[in-house]
Design an enzyme around this catalytic site. Structure first.
Site, PDB file in Angstrom:
ATOM      1  N   SER A  50       0.883  -1.189   0.200  1.00 36.20           N
ATOM      2  CA  SER A  50       0.095  -0.091   0.038  1.00 36.20           C
ATOM      3  C   SER A  50       0.995   1.253   0.270  1.00 36.20           C
ATOM      4  O   SER A  50       2.142   1.277   0.224  1.00 36.20           O
ATOM      5  CB  SER A  50      -0.756  -0.113   1.220  1.00 36.20           C
ATOM      6  OG  SER A  50      -0.325   0.959   2.049  1.00 36.20           O
ATOM      7  N   VAL A  51       0.173   1.990  -0.357  1.00 38.79           N
ATOM      8  CA  VAL A  51       0.828   3.586  -0.232  1.00 38.79           C
ATOM      9  C   VAL A  51       1.498   4.249   0.903  1.00 38.79           C
ATOM     10  O   VAL A  51       2.158   4.788   1.151  1.00 38.79           O
ATOM     11  CB  VAL A  51      -0.060   4.628  -0.861  1.00 38.79           C
ATOM     12  CG1 VAL A  51      -1.268   5.143   0.251  1.00 38.79           C
ATOM     13  CG2 VAL A  51       0.510   6.134  -1.354  1.00 38.79           C
ATOM     14  N   LYS A  52       0.991   3.500   1.981  1.00 35.53           N
ATOM     15  CA  LYS A  52       1.066   3.903   3.385  1.00 35.53           C
ATOM     16  C   LYS A  52       2.416   3.655   3.657  1.00 35.53           C
ATOM     17  O   LYS A  52       2.912   4.104   4.871  1.00 35.53           O
ATOM     18  CB  LYS A  52       0.075   3.178   4.260  1.00 35.53           C
ATOM     19  CG  LYS A  52      -1.593   3.619   4.044  1.00 35.53           C
ATOM     20  CD  LYS A  52      -1.621   5.076   4.758  1.00 35.53           C
ATOM     21  CE  LYS A  52      -3.026   5.660   4.578  1.00 35.53           C
ATOM     22  NZ  LYS A  52      -3.061   6.678   5.693  1.00 35.53           N
ATOM     23  N   ASP A  53       3.123   2.550   3.006  1.00 36.85           N
ATOM     24  CA  ASP A  53       4.473   2.442   3.442  1.00 36.85           C
ATOM     25  C   ASP A  53       5.340   3.758   3.487  1.00 36.85           C
ATOM     26  O   ASP A  53       6.201   4.077   4.068  1.00 36.85           O
ATOM     27  CB  ASP A  53       5.059   1.302   2.432  1.00 36.85           C
ATOM     28  CG  ASP A  53       4.637  -0.062   2.502  1.00 36.85           C
ATOM     29  OD1 ASP A  53       3.848  -0.137   3.518  1.00 36.85           O
ATOM     30  OD2 ASP A  53       4.910  -0.956   1.792  1.00 36.85           O
TER      31      ASP A  53
END
Ligand SMILES: Cc1ncc(COP(=O)(O)O)c(C=O)c1O
Length: 452
Positions: free
Chosen positions: A42-45
């Site tokens: 996910s982008v959240k990394d």
């Protein structure tokens, strides 16, 4: 040799992919910023690593410390990867509406997971905001991340996601569309793109049950807008500091059903196996059609991977239970599909009324066909039996043949629902369907009403 020093070195530089079938009706080029290529899917990394590095740099996070966060899963995954590489412990607090897969995945990367109820006020001590704060106060050498208000969240997207989109589109991006939760992605990317070109339009995708759209349009934080919803990852009942309303040109709200249906469509029509907020985002892009011109380059960001939703949006039973998939019901056979493997409950002419009543209770049914050796010869109905019982209390010892009504009409399995409905009236609450194997099944008034 070309390799990363550790898994954190693979974060970012995700691909941009042209959308095809799903956006056929739009006049412009639609590109997907495909964030599942990050190691935590996910982008959240990106923001997780930035938050950890910034906290290390100014001493909020110390060696051997415990990272505590309220997270719907993806930020947790990013934090867990950083924690593994850098030697921290993690405790994550999730609300109970999050998918079980998300919780299992966090446990798989070594985090402790605490689950809190969704339907409580943010200020309630049981809420996941309150529990995360309390754990942070009680745990020694811990750091409470607070992705909602932590400026490193937005900064990560200003420093990496935004510049990647600008470079991958050769500066031609005209619109950026993305789901909004903490606001980090939209605010960081939005402010970078507007810095490069103030004419870029930034659209947020919101859900029904969230406060963002109304707040953006009116400046009013309307508590009436808040109710529980199914869509995961986007929408809030608070105003996180990371939502920079100044860089957002508008919000469009997508229903739970549309978000779920479009999550499936992305997989089936584009080969894009993505999370629920991606479904909301692409449906939002379609809703914004009138804002796009042929020369526009619209970038939509897809946050996370479909594997986290296999028990939900990719499970047809789950979708059906919520009315998100409507099976086409046109024939008698469609109505009995769900229970065609169960035997038909009948009663014989010589059995007693008490037997029929027992069977009605046992199987929770209201009418039973009556049989003798020649076949179906009558029917008994709960309401009818009740009326007779009021008149004569001894009725339960009478044989069924003395009290039964007319037999239910028999139709074949290809009878249309319209024709079948005509056979149901105040004197007749059911029909029997003859199956290919010579057996019969019952369709009641209740079955038809539920199906419609
Ligand atoms: C699946 C998913 N979609 C969308 C979002 C919203 O992104 P942001 O928090 O950057 O607004 C999140 C954030 O939690 C998410 O996990």
């Amino acid at each position: 040799m070309d390799y990363a020093e550790n898994i954190l070195g693979t974060i970012g530089n995700t691909p941009m992919v042209k959308m095809n079938k799903l956006v056929e009706d739009l006049p412009c080029l639609v590109l997907a910023k495909y964030e599942t290529f990050n190691p935590g899917n996910s982008v959240k990394d990106r923001m997780a690593l930035q938050m950890v590095e910034d906290a290390e740099a100014d001493g909020r996070l110390k060696p051997g410390g415990t990272i505590i966060e309220g997270t719907s899963g993806n930020t947790g995954m990013g934090l867990a990867l950083a924690a593994i590489v850098k030697g921290y412990k993690c405790i994550f607090v999730l609300s109970d509406k999050q998918s079980k897969e998300k919780m299992d995945i966090l446990r798989a990367v070594g985090a402790e997971v605490v689950v809190c109820p969704t339907d409580v006020e943010p200020t309630d001590p049981r809420s996941y905001y309150s529990v995360s704060k309390r754990l942070a106060e009680e745990t020694p050498n811990s750091w409470y991340v607070n992705q909602y208000d932590n400026p490193s969240n937005c900064k990560a997207h200003f420093l990496s996601t935004g510049p990647e989109i600008w470079e991958q589109t050769d500066g031609k991006v005209t619109h950026f569309v993305v789901g909004v939760g903490t606001g980090g992605t939209i605010s960081g990317v939005g402010s970078y793109l507007k810095m490069k070109n103030p004419n870029v339009k930034v659209w947020g995708i919101d859900t029904y049950g969230s406060v963002f759209k109304k707040y953006h349009e009116t400046g009013i934080f309307d508590e009436n807008e808040i109710y529980s919803y199914i869509t995961e990852g986007i929408g809030e009942d608070i105003l996180p500091a990371n939502v920079n309303f100044d860089v957002i040109d508008g919000f469009t709200k997508v229903t739970d059903k549309d978000a779920a249906v479009y999550t499936q469509k992305l997989a089936k029509e584009e080969g894009m196996f993505l999370g629920n907020s991606a479904g909301a985002a692409i449906k939002g892009v379609l809703q914004l059609k009138e804002h796009f011109k042929p020369e526009d380059v619209v970038v939509v960001l897809f946050h996370d991977h479909g594997s986290r939703y296999v028990g939900k949006m990719f499970n047809d039973d789950w979708m059906r239970e919520r009315g998100f998939i409507e099976d086409e019901i046109t024939l008698a056979a469609d109505l009995i599909k769900e229970h065609s493997d169960k035997p038909l409950v009948t009663v014989k002419t010589e059995e007693l009324v008490s037997h029929a009543i027992e069977r009605m209770k046992k199987y929770k049914i209201s009418q039973i066909p009556v049989k003798d050796i020649t076949g179906f010869v009558g029917s008994v109905d709960e309401t009818d039996l009740f009326r007779r019982y009021v008149e004569d209390k001894n009725i339960s010892d009478l044989p069924i043949k003395d009290v039964m009504g007319a037999p239910f009409p028999i139709v074949n399995k290809n009878t249309k629902i319209e024709d079948l409905s005509k056979l149901i009236n105040k004197d007749n609450n059911a029909v029997l369907v003859e199956l290919d194997n010579g057996k019969h099944h019952i369709i009641t008034k209740h079955d038809i009403i539920s199906a419609l």
